[in-house]
Design an enzyme around this catalytic site. Sequence first.
Site, short mmCIF file in Angstrom:
data_model
loop_
_atom_site.label_atom_id
_atom_site.label_comp_id
_atom_site.label_asym_id
_atom_site.label_seq_id
_atom_site.Cartn_x
_atom_site.Cartn_y
_atom_site.Cartn_z
N HIS A 190 0.85 -1.20 0.00
CA HIS A 190 0.00 0.00 0.00
C HIS A 190 0.88 1.24 0.00
O HIS A 190 2.01 1.22 0.48
CB HIS A 190 -0.92 0.02 1.23
CG HIS A 190 -0.17 -0.07 2.53
ND1 HIS A 190 0.26 -1.27 3.06
CD2 HIS A 190 0.24 0.88 3.40
CE1 HIS A 190 0.91 -1.05 4.20
NE2 HIS A 190 0.92 0.25 4.42
N HIS B 90 0.96 5.29 1.24
CA HIS B 90 0.37 6.34 2.07
C HIS B 90 0.36 7.62 1.23
O HIS B 90 1.42 8.03 0.74
CB HIS B 90 1.23 6.61 3.30
CG HIS B 90 1.38 5.43 4.22
ND1 HIS B 90 0.69 5.33 5.41
CD2 HIS B 90 2.12 4.29 4.13
CE1 HIS B 90 1.02 4.19 6.01
NE2 HIS B 90 1.89 3.55 5.26
P1 AMP Z 1 2.56 0.48 7.15
O1 AMP Z 1 3.32 0.76 8.43
O2 AMP Z 1 3.15 1.16 5.95
O3 AMP Z 1 2.34 -1.01 6.95
O4 AMP Z 1 1.16 1.18 7.34
C1 AMP Z 1 0.01 0.51 7.78
C2 AMP Z 1 -1.05 1.56 8.01
O5 AMP Z 1 -2.30 0.92 8.00
C3 AMP Z 1 -0.92 2.29 9.35
O6 AMP Z 1 -0.77 3.69 9.09
C4 AMP Z 1 -2.24 1.98 10.06
O7 AMP Z 1 -2.75 3.10 10.75
C5 AMP Z 1 -3.15 1.59 8.91
N1 AMP Z 1 -4.21 0.65 9.22
C6 AMP Z 1 -4.09 -0.56 9.81
N2 AMP Z 1 -5.29 -1.17 9.88
C7 AMP Z 1 -6.19 -0.32 9.30
C8 AMP Z 1 -7.58 -0.39 9.04
N3 AMP Z 1 -8.32 -1.44 9.43
N4 AMP Z 1 -8.17 0.65 8.42
C9 AMP Z 1 -7.44 1.72 8.04
N5 AMP Z 1 -6.10 1.84 8.25
C10 AMP Z 1 -5.49 0.82 8.87
#
Ligand code: AMP
Length: 143
Positions: free
Chosen positions: A105, A107
């Site tokens: 994903h 950001h």
């Molecule tokens: P990463 O550290 O790049 O893997 O980012 C994962 C992101 O996913 C974090 O910023 C979390 O806040 C976000 N996240 C995790 N679970 C959910 C969810 N169910 N809905 C929306 N965001 C999420």
Amino acid sequence: MSAPASDPSCIFCAIIRGEVPCVKIYEDDNVLAFLDLHPVRPGHTLVLPKTHAATLLELEPGSGEAVIQAMRKVGRAMRAGLGAEGFNCLQNNFAAAGQEVMHLHWHVIPRNKGDGLAFIWNPGKYADQDEMAAWAEKLGAHI
Ligand code: AMP
Ligand code: ZN
């Protein structure tokens, strides 16, 4: 169209299947974008391919274009709808780089001058051209 490849243990695949709620910003056949639950700025959005890929290394060749076009839509909407002057697109691969959810994903983060958000970025330097060449050689051997 057949459903995208899904990982039963992946939270983002569960969101894509509609089994876990999200606040959706954009969706098409290949990409979903929704608000991050823990935004670093209001409107912080996650953009992901619907087909499960753990990291950028597993992304199917040819699938990146759809994600880039979705990020462009989100970035444009941040400028038009949130008054953002700019936006960052960040993507983490593997735990060492800060990846917590193992579904690829990006950001997308709306930015304004003086918004107080800072990334720790400590630029260094190479001793000389030979050292640069040595690092390039290590990379080049595996490209
Ligand atoms: P990463 O550290 O790049 O893997 O980012 C994962 C992101 O996913 C974090 O910023 C979390 O806040 C976000 N996240 C995790 N679970 C959910 C969810 N169910 N809905 C929306 N965001 C999420
Ligand atoms: Zn997944």
